[in-house]
Design a protein around this motif. Structure first.
Motif, PDB file in Angstrom:
ATOM      1  N   GLU A 160       7.014   8.409 -16.783  1.00 33.85           N
ATOM      2  CA  GLU A 160       6.644   8.151 -15.383  1.00 33.85           C
ATOM      3  C   GLU A 160       5.489   9.053 -14.938  1.00 33.85           C
ATOM      4  OE1 GLU A 160      10.177   8.538 -12.969  1.00 33.85           O
ATOM      5  OE2 GLU A 160      10.861   6.515 -13.443  1.00 33.85           O
ATOM      6  N   TRP A 172       7.720  -1.287  -3.605  1.00 34.88           N
ATOM      7  CA  TRP A 172       8.348  -2.133  -2.582  1.00 34.88           C
ATOM      8  C   TRP A 172       8.028  -1.681  -1.158  1.00 34.88           C
ATOM      9  CZ3 TRP A 172      10.653   0.714  -6.380  1.00 34.88           C
ATOM     10  CH2 TRP A 172      11.321   1.873  -5.987  1.00 34.88           C
ATOM     11  N   LYS A 183       0.522  -2.867  -2.866  1.00 37.21           N
ATOM     12  CA  LYS A 183       1.715  -3.083  -3.689  1.00 37.21           C
ATOM     13  C   LYS A 183       1.291  -3.418  -5.107  1.00 37.21           C
ATOM     14  CE  LYS A 183       5.902  -5.952  -3.809  1.00 37.21           C
ATOM     15  NZ  LYS A 183       6.811  -6.783  -3.011  1.00 37.21           N
ATOM     16  N   GLY A 184       1.870  -2.718  -6.080  1.00 34.90           N
ATOM     17  CA  GLY A 184       1.564  -3.012  -7.476  1.00 34.90           C
ATOM     18  C   GLY A 184       0.143  -2.647  -7.822  1.00 34.90           C
ATOM     19  N   LYS A 185      -0.491  -3.511  -8.609  1.00 37.12           N
ATOM     20  CA  LYS A 185      -1.867  -3.188  -8.994  1.00 37.12           C
ATOM     21  C   LYS A 185      -2.845  -3.833  -8.010  1.00 37.12           C
ATOM     22  CE  LYS A 185      -3.135  -6.859 -12.180  1.00 37.12           C
ATOM     23  NZ  LYS A 185      -3.891  -7.163 -13.386  1.00 37.12           N
ATOM     24  N   ASP A 210       7.956   0.092 -17.726  1.00 37.49           N
ATOM     25  CA  ASP A 210       8.336   0.436 -19.102  1.00 37.49           C
ATOM     26  C   ASP A 210       9.184  -0.677 -19.716  1.00 37.49           C
ATOM     27  OD1 ASP A 210      10.273   1.240 -17.217  1.00 37.49           O
ATOM     28  OD2 ASP A 210      11.143   2.718 -18.585  1.00 37.49           O
ATOM     29  N   HIS A 240      17.600   2.459 -10.696  1.00 36.59           N
ATOM     30  CA  HIS A 240      17.215   3.409  -9.661  1.00 36.59           C
ATOM     31  C   HIS A 240      16.142   2.849  -8.722  1.00 36.59           C
ATOM     32  CE1 HIS A 240      13.525   4.647 -12.077  1.00 36.59           C
ATOM     33  NE2 HIS A 240      14.206   3.851 -12.856  1.00 36.59           N
ATOM     34  N   TRP A 241      15.991   1.521  -8.730  1.00 32.98           N
ATOM     35  CA  TRP A 241      15.074   0.868  -7.799  1.00 32.98           C
ATOM     36  C   TRP A 241      15.885  -0.126  -6.963  1.00 32.98           C
ATOM     37  CZ3 TRP A 241       9.624  -0.816 -10.137  1.00 32.98           C
ATOM     38  CH2 TRP A 241       8.882   0.326 -10.477  1.00 32.98           C
ATOM     39  N   PHE A 254       2.632  -6.624  -9.382  1.00 28.59           N
ATOM     40  CA  PHE A 254       2.395  -5.749 -10.539  1.00 28.59           C
ATOM     41  C   PHE A 254       1.455  -6.395 -11.547  1.00 28.59           C
ATOM     42  CE2 PHE A 254       6.492  -2.924 -10.588  1.00 28.59           C
ATOM     43  CZ  PHE A 254       6.374  -2.717  -9.226  1.00 28.59           C
ATOM     44  N   MET A 287       7.374  -8.733  -6.869  1.00 28.13           N
ATOM     45  CA  MET A 287       6.919  -7.614  -7.704  1.00 28.13           C
ATOM     46  C   MET A 287       6.121  -8.125  -8.899  1.00 28.13           C
ATOM     47  SD  MET A 287      10.304  -5.193  -7.601  1.00 28.13           S
ATOM     48  CE  MET A 287      10.163  -3.555  -6.934  1.00 28.13           C
ATOM     49  N   TYR A 340       2.105   3.854 -14.108  1.00 32.58           N
ATOM     50  CA  TYR A 340       1.986   2.723 -15.035  1.00 32.58           C
ATOM     51  C   TYR A 340       0.647   2.011 -14.935  1.00 32.58           C
ATOM     52  CZ  TYR A 340       6.915   3.480 -15.835  1.00 32.58           C
ATOM     53  OH  TYR A 340       8.115   4.043 -16.174  1.00 32.58           O
ATOM     54  N   LYS A 400       7.358  -1.569 -22.907  1.00 30.56           N
ATOM     55  CA  LYS A 400       6.213  -1.084 -22.143  1.00 30.56           C
ATOM     56  C   LYS A 400       4.959  -1.883 -22.528  1.00 30.56           C
ATOM     57  CE  LYS A 400       4.559   3.631 -21.232  1.00 30.56           C
ATOM     58  NZ  LYS A 400       4.379   4.941 -21.883  1.00 30.56           N
ATOM     59  N   ARG A 401       4.056  -2.020 -21.581  1.00 31.53           N
ATOM     60  CA  ARG A 401       2.831  -2.803 -21.813  1.00 31.53           C
ATOM     61  C   ARG A 401       2.108  -2.383 -23.091  1.00 31.53           C
ATOM     62  NH1 ARG A 401      -1.736  -1.877 -17.488  1.00 31.53           N
ATOM     63  NH2 ARG A 401      -1.463   0.160 -18.451  1.00 31.53           N
ATOM     64  N   GLU A 423      10.505  -1.907 -13.392  1.00 35.77           N
ATOM     65  CA  GLU A 423       9.663  -0.773 -13.784  1.00 35.77           C
ATOM     66  C   GLU A 423       8.916  -1.158 -15.062  1.00 35.77           C
ATOM     67  OE1 GLU A 423      11.623   3.022 -13.798  1.00 35.77           O
ATOM     68  OE2 GLU A 423       9.721   4.097 -13.863  1.00 35.77           O
TER      69      GLU A 423
END
Lengths: 405, 405
Positions: free
Chosen positions: A27, B354, B380-382, A87, A150-151, A118, A114, B267, A56-57, A85
């Protein structure tokens, strides 16, 4: 080079795991020396191919190759996303592209937005409700919203009949265990400290959601025969063990006799105070773990957090620096205050050159997080005989109030 | 192994310098890769031997040996203490012991108590007054209180007739210059960035005391022919240069076109924002310096502080992390806010999963230190096309308000 595991676990289930020994700061924040694994799973039903999370990417190409050895990626019908997340979700873009975006993505309602934010992709999406059941090609899935592990969007999937709980980040840990399963007790014993470190750093701020979500699962009377998390060991010999361990760490239940000494020392005074404390604690039969920041070495902050969570009590020692707490310890104290249950009494020692404020400020920070600060000893320069006496008195005060006494 | 220099500079003056290439974290806080020197000086008058400052405690034995090649330590009559920080005073205990505590210690009134607190010793002490003159064996000394450069007890000594200013930490710098003097312009050019880093990190919080104390010295109309600091180069070719450089850095006068981009990226989203910004700034003819914290590398915080101080403007990019600023950037922002003059406009960018709060909180932190925060872009995000557009707009807003425009 990261090692890749592709292992058929049962007729329906395969594990795809990559051992990331390249990440240095998980992280971008936690200095992990022993790496981490990303676990993805493949479930094959009668006409359905379900991908459970990804890697992970950075390992998207490897992930694709590994999948292709098992299936035609275009045959994937569903992708379950337990946690956005990157990862885990970072490699899914490539897989979905290769899949022609045919697969339906199953996840918490937040996942759709998301995915867009993302990765800039719109997926065929199906939001799963809490406790929703879904049968796909003879596989009976049940989804549970397990928020803040944890999100906000974290969920788990239970494979009814097989008794497998896919738990996402929960029940995972840092490091690259030398086995896939929890079969070997020695492997488990070596792994658990990394689980402790993972819980306290990654989930620590949301620790109260661990017992809450475990209770929710227990209330379902699931027959859990295997826990398959997104990091680390798969638990099939003793899945209760990892659940109990998570509950213990979430509550910060201390190891008897474990005491943590954390100091920063610009020129040796605080280090000397740390040595006085450590020596006295050892005399009193305590197991002392010391982390120091000096001019020649810096401790790892995640190791500190990981060891703080199950200590009986904490001793924090820092110089006053420019009318404030020495910055590194201020940073560490803030993380402890946020991530660690306040059930450990704290002793604060602080050295100064001309005027002491760090002790008071540290005590305030910890008290604001409901820690009990037993004593604050501020001293000028290095500890002289009088200061040593005051330190020893404060140590015995601390010991008399430690949680396992 | 640290290199030791013992060099006679004139009939009365010798330099004793040790090149500390072993320290990794100066003051246990600043990650210096290029070491630092500790400069001590020896003044020999008719019947007087005056030691000016010392080395770090770790080199006390070397210091003693080096001194013994020049004098009998028992012959030292005076020790001038410009600064009690133990990188200079740490070795004096051993020297005073070997001297039989015969020497009179000269220093700011606070020094006596600090000697006792730091080292448990009572010395033959003489407090020097501000602007006090003292002739010792034909050496005409004049003492100036120069408080908060960078402790309350810091003083300087001027050797009248010789035009030498012993300046303590002031006019010093990090690194181990390959020369003793400022004679070679190339040596000076390579050294000055380390001076900048030293000023901004070590003296930064007290920067307003640099012009104040320089003015005080100038008002004395001293004829300064040589500046002999406690770290780094001795300035004899061009002592004005280091004074001017200190004044420039104290005021945070920017290098034209220099812009700093600082990001943490869990990330890749914030890193991408950083790349967008850097590319645009380069297009606009700016010299962009980028520092990143990612999962595979961490920037050096002191390099950031050192480069922030003379930048035109700063771009700070951080994720929202657990409803707060990403901890590393929070730590960096706090140091920038304390150590850097607020004459640089700041642009804040922040990515979230979020809900975004880091941008707002960072802006608050900087504004509380009187920085002008030109814009905050939370996304948010990328960064998608819309976000990219907003980022580019905010960059041009920033450029239109940069201090050298």
């Amino acid at each position: 080079m990261p090692k890749i595991h592709s292992k058929q676990i049962s007729k329906e289930l395969s594990l795809l795991r990559v051992d990331d020994d390249e990440v240095r700061y998980f992280e971008a924040l936690w200095e992990i020396e022993n790496g981490i694994t990303y676990n993805s799973y493949l479930l094959t039903g009668e006409d359905e191919v379900i991908l459970v999370d990804g890697w992970k990417r950075e390992y998207a190409d490897d992930f694709s190759e590994t999948l292709k050895d098992l299936i035609d990626i275009r045959d994937i019908t569903h992708v379950i996303v337990h946690h956005m997340e990157p990862d885990h979700s970072g490699s899914l873009v490539k897989i979905l592209e290769e899949n022609g975006f045919r697969a339906e993505v199953l996840g918490h309602p937040l996942v759709r937005g998301m995915m867009r934010a993302f990765y800039g992709i719109d997926v065929k999406f199906r939001a799963v409700k809490d406790c929703e059941r879904l049968s796909l090609g003879g596989l009976h899935l049940e989804f549970f919203h397990t928020p803040w592990l944890h999100w906000p969007e974290t969920i788990m999937t239970y494979l009814r009949g097989h008794g497998i709980l896919f738990s996402g980040d929960a029940f995972g840990g840092f490091s690259i265990p030398p086995a896939i399963f929890d079969d070997d007790d020695e492997v488990v014993s070596s792994y658990l400290p990394f689980v402790r470190e993972y819980i306290s750093t990654i989930i620590g701020s949301y620790r109260q959601h661990i017992p809450r979500n475990v209770k929710k699962l227990m209330d379902q009377r699931l027959e859990i025969r295997m826990i398959a998390p997104a990091h680390g060991l798969i638990w099939r010999k003793n899945p209760e063990r990892i659940i109990e361990y998570y509950l213990k760490i979430a509550d910060g239940i201390p190891e008897e006799g474990k005491v943590l000494v954390i100091y920063a020392s610009m020129y040796g005074s605080c280090e000397e105070a740390g040595n006085i404390v450590a020596e006295e604690l050892k005399k009193q039969g305590k197991r002392v773990i010391t982390y120091g920041f000096t001019d020649v070495r810096w401790a790892s902050i995640n190791k500190i957090i990981g060891d703080a969570v199950d200590s009986e009590s904490l001793i924090i020692i820092a110089p006053t620096y420019e009318n404030a707490v020495f910055p590194t310890i201020s940073h560490v104290a803030d993380l402890i205050a946020r991530k660690i249950p306040p059930n450990k009494p704290i002793l604060v020692l602080s050295s100064h050159g001309w005027a002491g404020v760090a002790g008071k400020k540290l005590a305030e920070r910890f008290r604001s997080a409901n820690f009990s600060v037993i004593d604050v000893v501020e001293f000028k320069g290095k500890p002289d005989e009088d200061v040593k006496k005051r330190i020893l008195e404060s140590v015995s005060k601390l010991l008399s109030q430690s949680s396992t006494n």
